[in-house]
Write a protein that holds these residues in place. Sequence first.
Motif, PDB file in Angstrom:
ATOM      1  N   ILE A  23       0.943  -1.207   0.093  1.00  6.50           N
ATOM      2  CA  ILE A  23       0.011  -0.040  -0.050  1.00  6.50           C
ATOM      3  C   ILE A  23       0.842   1.287   0.080  1.00  6.50           C
ATOM      4  O   ILE A  23       0.374   2.283  -0.686  1.00  6.50           O
ATOM      5  CB  ILE A  23      -0.802  -0.039   1.039  1.00  6.50           C
ATOM      6  N   GLY A  24       1.880   1.234   0.823  1.00 12.33           N
ATOM      7  CA  GLY A  24       2.752   2.430   0.828  1.00 12.33           C
ATOM      8  C   GLY A  24       3.432   2.808  -0.437  1.00 12.33           C
ATOM      9  O   GLY A  24       3.655   3.973  -0.919  1.00 12.33           O
ATOM     10  N   LYS A  25       3.845   1.611  -1.069  1.00  9.24           N
ATOM     11  CA  LYS A  25       4.496   2.016  -2.327  1.00  9.24           C
ATOM     12  C   LYS A  25       3.448   2.318  -3.407  1.00  9.24           C
ATOM     13  O   LYS A  25       3.946   3.099  -4.276  1.00  9.24           O
ATOM     14  CB  LYS A  25       5.265   0.582  -2.994  1.00  9.24           C
ATOM     15  N   ALA A  26       2.493   1.752  -3.474  1.00  7.47           N
ATOM     16  CA  ALA A  26       1.408   2.361  -4.399  1.00  7.47           C
ATOM     17  C   ALA A  26       0.864   3.752  -4.058  1.00  7.47           C
ATOM     18  O   ALA A  26       0.826   4.575  -5.220  1.00  7.47           O
ATOM     19  CB  ALA A  26      -0.085   1.588  -4.287  1.00  7.47           C
ATOM     20  N   VAL A  27       0.859   4.228  -3.062  1.00 10.39           N
ATOM     21  CA  VAL A  27       0.551   5.433  -2.554  1.00 10.39           C
ATOM     22  C   VAL A  27       1.707   6.478  -3.114  1.00 10.39           C
ATOM     23  O   VAL A  27       1.626   7.521  -3.743  1.00 10.39           O
ATOM     24  CB  VAL A  27       0.099   5.842  -1.083  1.00 10.39           C
ATOM     25  N   ALA A  28       2.849   6.077  -2.725  1.00  9.13           N
ATOM     26  CA  ALA A  28       4.164   6.821  -3.028  1.00  9.13           C
ATOM     27  C   ALA A  28       3.884   6.983  -4.542  1.00  9.13           C
ATOM     28  O   ALA A  28       4.557   8.031  -5.050  1.00  9.13           O
ATOM     29  CB  ALA A  28       5.363   6.200  -2.513  1.00  9.13           C
ATOM     30  N   GLU A  29       3.866   5.778  -5.376  1.00 13.56           N
ATOM     31  CA  GLU A  29       4.108   6.070  -7.050  1.00 13.56           C
ATOM     32  C   GLU A  29       2.835   6.912  -7.262  1.00 13.56           C
ATOM     33  O   GLU A  29       3.002   7.833  -8.196  1.00 13.56           O
ATOM     34  CB  GLU A  29       3.583   4.741  -7.663  1.00 13.56           C
ATOM     35  N   ASP A  30       1.726   6.999  -6.661  1.00 11.42           N
ATOM     36  CA  ASP A  30       0.647   7.774  -7.019  1.00 11.42           C
ATOM     37  C   ASP A  30       0.931   9.215  -6.977  1.00 11.42           C
ATOM     38  O   ASP A  30       0.682  10.155  -7.585  1.00 11.42           O
ATOM     39  CB  ASP A  30      -0.591   7.364  -6.438  1.00 11.42           C
ATOM     40  N   MET A  31       1.714   9.421  -5.799  1.00 14.00           N
ATOM     41  CA  MET A  31       2.128  10.868  -5.245  1.00 14.00           C
ATOM     42  C   MET A  31       3.074  11.501  -6.034  1.00 14.00           C
ATOM     43  O   MET A  31       3.132  12.694  -6.608  1.00 14.00           O
ATOM     44  CB  MET A  31       2.529  10.947  -4.047  1.00 14.00           C
ATOM     45  N   ALA A  32       4.017  10.419  -6.657  1.00 18.20           N
ATOM     46  CA  ALA A  32       4.891  11.063  -7.628  1.00 18.20           C
ATOM     47  C   ALA A  32       4.512  11.324  -9.087  1.00 18.20           C
ATOM     48  O   ALA A  32       5.174  12.073  -9.810  1.00 18.20           O
ATOM     49  CB  ALA A  32       6.157   9.815  -7.757  1.00 18.20           C
ATOM     50  N   LYS A  33       3.334  10.761  -9.374  1.00 18.22           N
ATOM     51  CA  LYS A  33       2.606  11.200 -10.553  1.00 18.22           C
ATOM     52  C   LYS A  33       2.352  12.528 -10.637  1.00 18.22           C
ATOM     53  O   LYS A  33       2.008  13.217 -11.728  1.00 18.22           O
ATOM     54  CB  LYS A  33       1.541  10.147 -10.946  1.00 18.22           C
TER      55      LYS A  33
END
Length: 634
Positions: free
Chosen positions: A624-634
Amino acid sequence: MTTRLIGRWARLLPRCPQASAVAARLQVPVIQYPEPLWSQAWLRTSGRFLCHDRGLALEEDGSIPFKRTELEELVDQAKLAEDVLRLWEERGGSANQAARCLIRFSRLAAEKGAADKAELLQDHRLAELLETANSQVASVWNGNLVSLLRSLSSLGLPPNSVVLRSLQTEALWRLRRLTYRQLAFLVDWATILKAKGQDDEALTSAVLKQLELRWTELTDPRTVSTLMGRAPQLSPSLMDKLEDKALELAEHFSAEDIRRVALALASQGRRAVPLLRALSYHLHQKPSAELNPPLLLDIAYAFGKLNFHQTQVFQRIAAELLPNLSELNPIDVTRCAKSFAFLKWLHIPLFEGFVEHYVNNSQNYSTMQLCNLLMSLARLNFHPSKGEEFYRKVHSVLEGTLQGLEPFLKTDVIWSLCALLQVKPEYVAALSDPAFQAKLTAGSAVRTENYRLKLLHIAASAKLEPKGSLGTSAAPFTVHIPVPEAREKTPTPLQNGLNTALLSLAGGRTQALRTSVNTVYGWTIDGELVVDSENKPIDLENLTAPHLPGGGGANALPEGARRIAFVALEYPNFISRSKDLLGRFAMQKRHLQLAGFLVVEVPYFEWAELKSDWQKVAYLKDKIGKAVAEDMAK
């Protein structure tokens, strides 16, 4: 009495090696009584078995060598059917020689046209040949008798003719004396007759019974493969025995024998894994000279039909086909692509070659062949490097032929184009008609549900996919096929473990978790969470849910909240020997992301390494943390 015993011992001792010295010194005068016949039979070994014919026994024994007559040599050298008739008229001969003449005559007559062949059948010399063979049929050798049956059938004699009836009756009486190879030849002949509706049931049944009783006599690899090639005629018990024999003789199989056995197994759906492994091993050892493209395509088809995976064989097939792609016709290309798609095996250079073959020879492809090629590419989620030129030709063909396709095929092709991101608005609009959708309900309930889901996927592509030159711009259509009754589905161990770990992650609050969520897009989400800005699950019962048929609750998502979709990825979801998803599951991930979800994939190979519950919960938190971080990076 003593004298008689000593006399018998004296005659037997020289035949025993250990007693040769004793026999040399034994000089007892004895009365020479004639030796009884049973002792001679005991000392001699039999020259042949009952199943061998006379010609075979003489040839193997060597004491009476087989000699060809001058007539037989001249007949074998004849180049025309008329020459055979002339030789018989000039020289004549026995019934066995007449059989040899008829066999040679039928082979030469097969090269004639229909008119010339009909004229030859009216020749009086042929009638004399047939009469000689019929009048002395008991003297025809076994091998010639079996060959003559097939020759006369191919010559066009009616099945109720006197000669054929006589030969069939004689073969029926001789079954126990025929070799196993000759019995297999009779089965092959009977199969051809059955296809013409001329089968002799009495003879066929008797031959099949003999084959099953005498299967232990089978020692010839070619006979094994020939018999298995006639699998529909054989009983399941005989096929089991033939599989055992094939496994025993596999190392002696030629490449053609391997092809014949593999196709026989595929035609019957007999997934004999030990035999398939043996065939794969020995096929891999064959030199390239024996592996021609038609043979390799048949092997790929058989393995695809049986869902048998053997990477080394697939790599060998691809390596042998790549240099010969230009020699293949469209049927071969689409057949091979379809076989590998069934096996979920992607060889990128080979599929690039298939696409290039279509680009260079598109005028030779039928619409059906193009559809099969597209469905194969979509199943493997293969996007060619020369896609622009390829799809330009594809669309130029489909624009004029798509409307005329059968409804199920039409739906499959449009779904494939959606998976490949190549669908056009007019294609999608063609499926919106309720009358068209009603045609997709013809069939079983499972099939109807499958095509209902495909329509939902197509509608999701029309609604969610980005608009572009080839993207959709038409309004989403409504699927009119009714929702079937809910069927109870047994969750997999991976899904059970994921649901348990998600419940622990949500703190045991069922109102914060949904499992097995059926969406309006036709996809099922294994688990759904809504997390706040600190990645903690929150209650989702009252939140809006546009992905649900009912729309969910009335409250919008809080500021900074995100929807998380958990998707359990089992072994069948991936391309063979790869971590790349098949086209169906790649499209699922894309649609869920476009619908506003952060997709968390849980592949089986990662989940299997987690042993304890706390490891699984920690794994999901990290995901979950990785998915949220990738979404914020976009």
